[in-house]
Design an enzyme around this catalytic site. Structure first.
Site, PDB file in Angstrom:
ATOM      1  N   GLY A   9      12.780  -1.243  50.340  1.00 20.77           N
ATOM      2  CA  GLY A   9      13.444  -1.568  51.599  1.00 20.77           C
ATOM      3  C   GLY A   9      14.313  -0.414  52.029  1.00 20.77           C
ATOM      4  N   VAL A  13      15.039  -0.848  46.110  1.00 25.53           N
ATOM      5  CA  VAL A  13      13.663  -0.966  45.629  1.00 25.53           C
ATOM      6  C   VAL A  13      13.589  -2.261  44.837  1.00 25.53           C
ATOM      7  CG1 VAL A  13      11.906   0.012  44.106  1.00 25.53           C
ATOM      8  CG2 VAL A  13      13.276   1.515  45.557  1.00 25.53           C
ATOM      9  N   ASP A 125      22.378 -11.155  58.631  1.00 30.64           N
ATOM     10  CA  ASP A 125      21.045 -10.542  58.733  1.00 30.64           C
ATOM     11  C   ASP A 125      19.964 -11.593  58.494  1.00 30.64           C
ATOM     12  OD1 ASP A 125      19.386  -8.388  59.295  1.00 30.64           O
ATOM     13  OD2 ASP A 125      19.218  -7.773  57.204  1.00 30.64           O
TER      14      ASP A 125
END
Length: 339
Positions: A9, A13, A125
């Protein structure tokens, strides 16, 4: 030690892991303590603290263990085999899920949010890529992941930050207005819209057009787009995708919305488990630090060079963290995983 499936990402990882002693699958999230020349350890410790606090909630990914090396902090997380719910939002999906299944998924996301918001934590998010499923066939249960942008709201100060993913940003973030738990509720509206229509409500040809769509709340509620969507579902979305954060219903209030009252729902908390008070009417028990959940890495199997072992050097220590003082309780490092 762990055996891993490779996934990368923006800030981490993630690799699928298997415990050698039990065969249990996990996801190991490798976080660099320094990124782009900046010390990011405090942010990582905050993410760990959120996961520790949410251990009682089955809708939030379970933190199994934490390890620290000289350069990385490694979170061993529950593995969710069903992948992202983003995969359920694509237009050409062969087996499109029905509204009844979407109702169940949204209810479960809200159950997780209730616990976060009761503890004054905002995710910031929330998007289909950060909501995983325990299985895909049959359709499993929700696991909310990635608390790297989450924040703990303090009563004495306002939170104003430009952060998140472009097409999911709430208007108050773009306007640099105070962030509250209502900011997460905007994202629930976006996620519901995407699951029901297979379209993203605000995405434009470029970022500027997307920002304009968000700031003006330009949403397509046309009969063509909502031809197969019930009126209660449309009403649910419209109540959340409103510009004024104070007008959006809370996570707890959403659970009482007509749309989410359809069908039969079973709360997946056994009598022994502790759930947030908002999940069960009349139940006042707060979240505790006990629970079982799964985290996922979506990606393709790595080549041998992608596989690695969590180092066995003496500087690697298993740790637990808290919000207030980041207390650490060292344990012997057990190389029980294969990466």
């Amino acid at each position: 030690m762990f055996s891993l499936l490779f996934c990368r990402g923006r800030c981490a990882v993630v690799r699928k892991c298997t415990a050698k002693s039990t065969g249990q699958e996990y996801a190991a999230k490798f976080l660099k303590k320094r990124r782009r020349g900046q010390d990011c350890k405090a942010e990582i410790l905050h993410e760990i603290a959120v996961l520790e606090l949410m251990k009682s909630n089955p809708r939030i990914v379970n933190l199994h263990e934490v390890y620290e090396t000289a350069n990385e902090i490694i979170l061993v997380l529950e593995y969710a085999a069903g992948g992202e719910i983003f995969d359920l939002c694509v237009p050409d999906l062969d087996d499109r899920i029905g509204e009844r299944d979407i109702v169940r998924l949204i209810r479960q996301i809200l159950e997780g949010l209730c616990c976060l918001h009761e503890n004054n934590i905002v995710h910031l998010d929330l998007k289909p890529q950060n909501i995983l499923l325990s299985s895909v066939n049959p359709l499993g249960d929700v696991k909310i992941v990635d608390f790297g942008m989450s924040r703990k709201l303090e009563n004495c100060s306002e939170l104003r930050q430009i952060m998140g993913t472009t097409e999911y940003l709430a208007p108050e973030i773009l306007n640099y207005d105070p962030i509250t738990t209502a900011t997460d509720m905007w994202n629930i509206g976006v996620i519901s819209y995407m699951l029901l229509t297979q379209e993203s409500p605000f995405v434009g040809a470029d970022n500027q057009e997307t920002y304009l769509n968000i700031s003006q709340v330009n949403v397509d509620y046309s009969e063509e787009t909502f031809s197969s969507v019930s009126q209660p579902a449309k009403d649910f979305i419209q109540k959340l995708l409103t510009k004024n954060p104070e007008e959006r219903p809370t996570a707890e209030a959403c659970l009482s919305h007509l749309w989410l009252q359809q069908g039969e729902f079973i709360l997946l908390c056994s009598p022994e488990e502790t759930c947030c008070s908002s999940l069960m009417p009349g139940h006042t028990t707060k979240c505790t630090e006990e629970r079982n959940v799964k985290s996922n890495c979506n990606g393709t199997s790595s080549n041998k060079e992608d596989k690695e072992n969590i180092p066995e050097d003496s500087s690697t220590v298993s740790k637990r963290f808290r919000f207030d003082d980041s207390l650490q309780y060292p344990q012997d490092f057990m190389t029980d995983f294969v990466c």
